[in-house]
Design an enzyme around this catalytic site. Structure first.
Site, PDB file in Angstrom:
ATOM      1  N   LYS A   2       5.383   1.808  -3.111  1.00 39.44           N
ATOM      2  CA  LYS A   2       5.334   3.161  -3.691  1.00 39.44           C
ATOM      3  C   LYS A   2       5.634   3.032  -5.173  1.00 39.44           C
ATOM      4  O   LYS A   2       6.306   2.099  -5.589  1.00 39.44           O
ATOM      5  CB  LYS A   2       6.418   4.046  -3.053  1.00 39.44           C
ATOM      6  CG  LYS A   2       6.156   5.528  -3.216  1.00 39.44           C
ATOM      7  CD  LYS A   2       5.305   6.036  -2.085  1.00 39.44           C
ATOM      8  CE  LYS A   2       4.857   7.465  -2.279  1.00 39.44           C
ATOM      9  NZ  LYS A   2       4.215   7.969  -1.045  1.00 39.44           N
ATOM     10  N   GLN A  62       7.187   3.946   3.946  1.00 39.29           N
ATOM     11  CA  GLN A  62       5.780   3.533   3.953  1.00 39.29           C
ATOM     12  C   GLN A  62       5.563   2.261   4.782  1.00 39.29           C
ATOM     13  O   GLN A  62       4.535   2.105   5.435  1.00 39.29           O
ATOM     14  CB  GLN A  62       5.333   3.297   2.504  1.00 39.29           C
ATOM     15  CG  GLN A  62       3.830   3.355   2.295  1.00 39.29           C
ATOM     16  CD  GLN A  62       3.294   4.778   2.214  1.00 39.29           C
ATOM     17  OE1 GLN A  62       3.868   5.611   1.539  1.00 39.29           O
ATOM     18  NE2 GLN A  62       2.212   5.050   2.907  1.00 39.29           N
ATOM     19  N   GLY A 119      -2.565   8.345  -4.258  1.00 40.65           N
ATOM     20  CA  GLY A 119      -1.898   9.555  -4.750  1.00 40.65           C
ATOM     21  C   GLY A 119      -0.651   9.910  -3.952  1.00 40.65           C
ATOM     22  O   GLY A 119      -0.383   9.358  -2.893  1.00 40.65           O
ATOM     23  N   ASP A 120       0.101  10.830  -4.498  1.00 42.00           N
ATOM     24  CA  ASP A 120       1.253  11.467  -3.828  1.00 42.00           C
ATOM     25  C   ASP A 120       1.511  12.726  -4.675  1.00 42.00           C
ATOM     26  O   ASP A 120       0.585  13.199  -5.351  1.00 42.00           O
ATOM     27  CB  ASP A 120       2.471  10.520  -3.799  1.00 42.00           C
ATOM     28  CG  ASP A 120       3.578  11.008  -2.855  1.00 42.00           C
ATOM     29  OD1 ASP A 120       3.438  10.843  -1.622  1.00 42.00           O
ATOM     30  OD2 ASP A 120       4.577  11.584  -3.324  1.00 42.00           O
ATOM     31  N   THR A 162      -4.410  13.591   5.250  1.00 38.78           N
ATOM     32  CA  THR A 162      -2.987  13.752   5.603  1.00 38.78           C
ATOM     33  C   THR A 162      -2.782  15.045   6.386  1.00 38.78           C
ATOM     34  O   THR A 162      -2.166  15.050   7.460  1.00 38.78           O
ATOM     35  CB  THR A 162      -2.103  13.728   4.342  1.00 38.78           C
ATOM     36  OG1 THR A 162      -2.475  12.603   3.549  1.00 38.78           O
ATOM     37  CG2 THR A 162      -0.641  13.655   4.696  1.00 38.78           C
ATOM     38  N   SER A 174      -6.760   5.875   3.749  1.00 36.51           N
ATOM     39  CA  SER A 174      -6.800   4.961   2.603  1.00 36.51           C
ATOM     40  C   SER A 174      -7.179   3.560   3.085  1.00 36.51           C
ATOM     41  O   SER A 174      -7.942   2.855   2.423  1.00 36.51           O
ATOM     42  CB  SER A 174      -5.431   4.899   1.916  1.00 36.51           C
ATOM     43  OG  SER A 174      -5.236   5.993   1.066  1.00 36.51           O
ATOM     44  N   LYS A 197       0.860  -1.187   0.000  1.00 41.44           N
ATOM     45  CA  LYS A 197       0.000   0.000   0.000  1.00 41.44           C
ATOM     46  C   LYS A 197       0.887   1.224   0.000  1.00 41.44           C
ATOM     47  O   LYS A 197       1.813   1.334   0.799  1.00 41.44           O
ATOM     48  CB  LYS A 197      -0.877   0.004   1.276  1.00 41.44           C
ATOM     49  CG  LYS A 197      -1.814   1.191   1.354  1.00 41.44           C
ATOM     50  CD  LYS A 197      -3.067   0.981   0.524  1.00 41.44           C
ATOM     51  CE  LYS A 197      -3.846   2.247   0.278  1.00 41.44           C
ATOM     52  NZ  LYS A 197      -3.411   2.976  -0.967  1.00 41.44           N
ATOM     53  N   LYS A 231       5.423   3.409   8.415  1.00 47.59           N
ATOM     54  CA  LYS A 231       4.267   4.294   8.578  1.00 47.59           C
ATOM     55  C   LYS A 231       2.973   3.476   8.601  1.00 47.59           C
ATOM     56  O   LYS A 231       2.129   3.648   9.477  1.00 47.59           O
ATOM     57  CB  LYS A 231       4.241   5.272   7.396  1.00 47.59           C
ATOM     58  CG  LYS A 231       3.154   6.311   7.458  1.00 47.59           C
ATOM     59  CD  LYS A 231       2.895   6.995   6.123  1.00 47.59           C
ATOM     60  CE  LYS A 231       4.139   7.592   5.513  1.00 47.59           C
ATOM     61  NZ  LYS A 231       3.803   8.504   4.376  1.00 47.59           N
ATOM     62  N   ASN A 284      -2.141  19.162  -1.945  1.00 48.07           N
ATOM     63  CA  ASN A 284      -3.148  18.470  -1.138  1.00 48.07           C
ATOM     64  C   ASN A 284      -2.853  18.561   0.364  1.00 48.07           C
ATOM     65  O   ASN A 284      -3.713  18.954   1.151  1.00 48.07           O
ATOM     66  CB  ASN A 284      -3.230  17.000  -1.590  1.00 48.07           C
ATOM     67  CG  ASN A 284      -4.079  16.167  -0.658  1.00 48.07           C
ATOM     68  OD1 ASN A 284      -3.584  15.575   0.309  1.00 48.07           O
ATOM     69  ND2 ASN A 284      -5.371  16.153  -0.894  1.00 48.07           N
TER      70      ASN A 284
END
Ligand code: NDP
Ligand code: 2IT
Length: 451
Positions: free
Chosen positions: A131, A116, A170-171, A214, A383, A95, A119, A245
């Protein structure tokens, strides 16, 4: 064992990582940050050492690299690179987001995938780490060009992902528009309507609060840190970087909690508005960035204040710094300037926005420093909540999702305190997040054998 011995162990471990992953400087940086916190902990828990957990966790389970050809509006053929790093699936499907930015390369995506893993573990939800992205630059492209690029990108990526395998989101450079085009192409190729991506539109399987999550979570985390000193966000002056964002919803939540945000930025410069960026100004910024896709410099023409070309906001006097643009955007000098101006809270919305030397400054000054893998985990946590709702074929209300997000951020804070509290009472969130994120993944890897 002395700190000198630990430092030597980190050095030896890093020498091997650098030799095996030449030139991937951001990946080296991310690994060193985590490993420097973990070495003393692993010394006390030799089972992880015997099972070579560290050696395994720095090696991606799978790296996918592919060609993304597409045709621009002039009919010319363009070629970009596509990537997906499937880093670790010990605690759930891979993810993590997709980044579309001209600077994207393997080292940057491996650093992001590595972060990630820890996290996602901190969120308490069952998600592994991944990622991906491309060196495609969405800036200046028409909607149709972005669509053709996304369709070509997904035409290869679709065979590697799935709702129980790998779930991108997204990123930088990937927001609602891109997720829509990617989802449409996945659905068409597979003939399946599934929760294969998160950050979807609310009408087609998205979760309320995911766009906000976020930035909201980053401010919730700052508030939790402030609470440990009997303080709150109310009345604080905040410097925010970025205007995408994360920065937008960080500004929204900070303002909603009674703080005053005085800066925002993009890659060209920053704006300083000493009066504060209130609700009305923020609505205009959302339109500027998300609809018009303009530059932050246009703000001063509308609302006044100053625009400082080529500069970052860290020279502005503030109580709270909220870096929300990109990696390594706060260096040692910036960190010293922030602290000498009275800043005593840093809550990171971006991934790895502070250089190692800047982190040393925060830790030696004993300010409240919330590292990205803890402070910005609200995005991926929500998410995870979107995935749960997709599996249930159900959707929760705004209030329900926001309250789950808020609780998750409180839990992450508690885990950081558990693993990061030092003898003198100082909470080292950096150490706490690294160890707290590691333990669950390491235990799962032990249980699953040598895989
Ligand atoms: P967006 O694309 O929406 O916005 C990115 C912002 O950062 C823009 O203002 C952009 O300016 C600026 N920026 C990007 N690259 C640079 C650079 N090299 N130098 C200076 N400014 C730069 O992305 P997000 O807001 O989604 O992401 C921001 C950060 O937050 C990233 O580090 C991302 O990894 C992290 N993050 C995002 C999450 C999410 O859910 N979206 C979750 C957790 C972390 P410009 O327009 O000039 O490029
Ligand atoms: O860095 C991040 O955590 C993200 N870009 C969000 C990832 C996600 O899967 O929501």
């Amino acid at each position: 064992m002395t700190s000198h011995v630990f430092k030597q162990q980190v050095k030896e471990f890093m020498a091997k990582v650098i030799a095996r992953n030449p030139g991937e400087v951001e990946f080296h940086q991310a690994v060193e940050e985590v490993v420097s916190s973990l070495v003393p902990y692993i010394e006390e828990h030799p089972k992880y050492k015997e099972a070579k957990i560290l050696e395994r966790v720095v090696e991606p389970e799978r790296v996918i690299l592919f060609r993304v050809p597409w045709v621009d509006d002039k009919g010319e053929i363009q070629v970009n690179k596509g990537y997906r790093i499937e880093m670790n699936s010990a605690i759930g499907p891979y993810k993590g987001g997709l980044r579309f930015h001209p600077t994207v390369n393997l080292g940057i995506l491996k650093f992001l995938a590595f972060e990630q893993v820890f996290k996602n573990s901190l969120t308490t939800l069952p998600m592994g780490g991944g990622k991906g992205g491309s060196d495609f630059d969405p800036k200046g492209k028409s909607d149709m060009e972005v669509m053709r690029f996304c369709q070509s990108f997904m035409t290869e990526l679709f065979r590697h992902i799935g709702p129980d395998t790998d779930v991108p989101a997204g990123d930088i450079g990937v927001g609602g528009r891109e997720i829509g085009f990617l989802f449409g192409q996945y659905k068409r190729l597979r003939n399946e309507f599934t929760g294969v991506l998160t950050g979807k539109g609310i009408e087609w399987g998205g979760s309320l609060i995911r766009p906000e999550a976020t930035g909201y979570g980053q401010v919730y985390f700052a508030e939790e840190m402030l609470k440990t000193r009997g303080d709150s966000m109310k009345g604080k002056t905040c410097a925010v970087s970025g205007s995408g964002n994360v920065a937008q919803f960080c500004t929204e939540k900070a303002t909603g909690m009674g703080a005053k945000v005085v800066t925002l930025s993009d890659s060209n410069g920053f704006i300083y508005d000493p009066a504060g960026i209130d609700k009305e100004k923020l609505e205009w910024i959302k339109w500027l960035k998300n609809v018009k896709r303009g530059r932050i410099s246009e703000y001063t023409g509308k609302f006044g204040g100053e625009y400082l070309e080529g500069k970052r906001p860290w020279g502005i006097k503030c109580d709270v710094a909220l870096p929300s643009a990109t990696q390594n955007e706060v260096n040692e000098e910036d960190a010293k300037t922030l602290i000498s101006n009275g800043c005593f809270v840093v809550s990171e919305g971006a991934n790895m926005p502070s250089t190692p030397a800047a982190i040393d400054v925060y830790l030696s000054s004993k300010i409240l420093y919330g590292p990205g893998k803890a402070a910005n985990a609200g995005g991926v946590a929500t998410s995870g909540l979107e995935m749960s709702q997709n599996s249930l074929r159900y959707s929760w209300s705004r209030e329900e999702v926001d309250s789950k997000l808020h609780n998750i951020m409180k839990n992450i804070h508690a885990v950081c305190v558990k693993f990061g509290k030092e003898e003198d009472g100082f909470i080292n969130y950096f150490k706490g997040a690294n160890i707290g994120g590691f333990v669950k993944v390491a235990e799962a890897m032990l249980a699953q054998g040598v895989v």
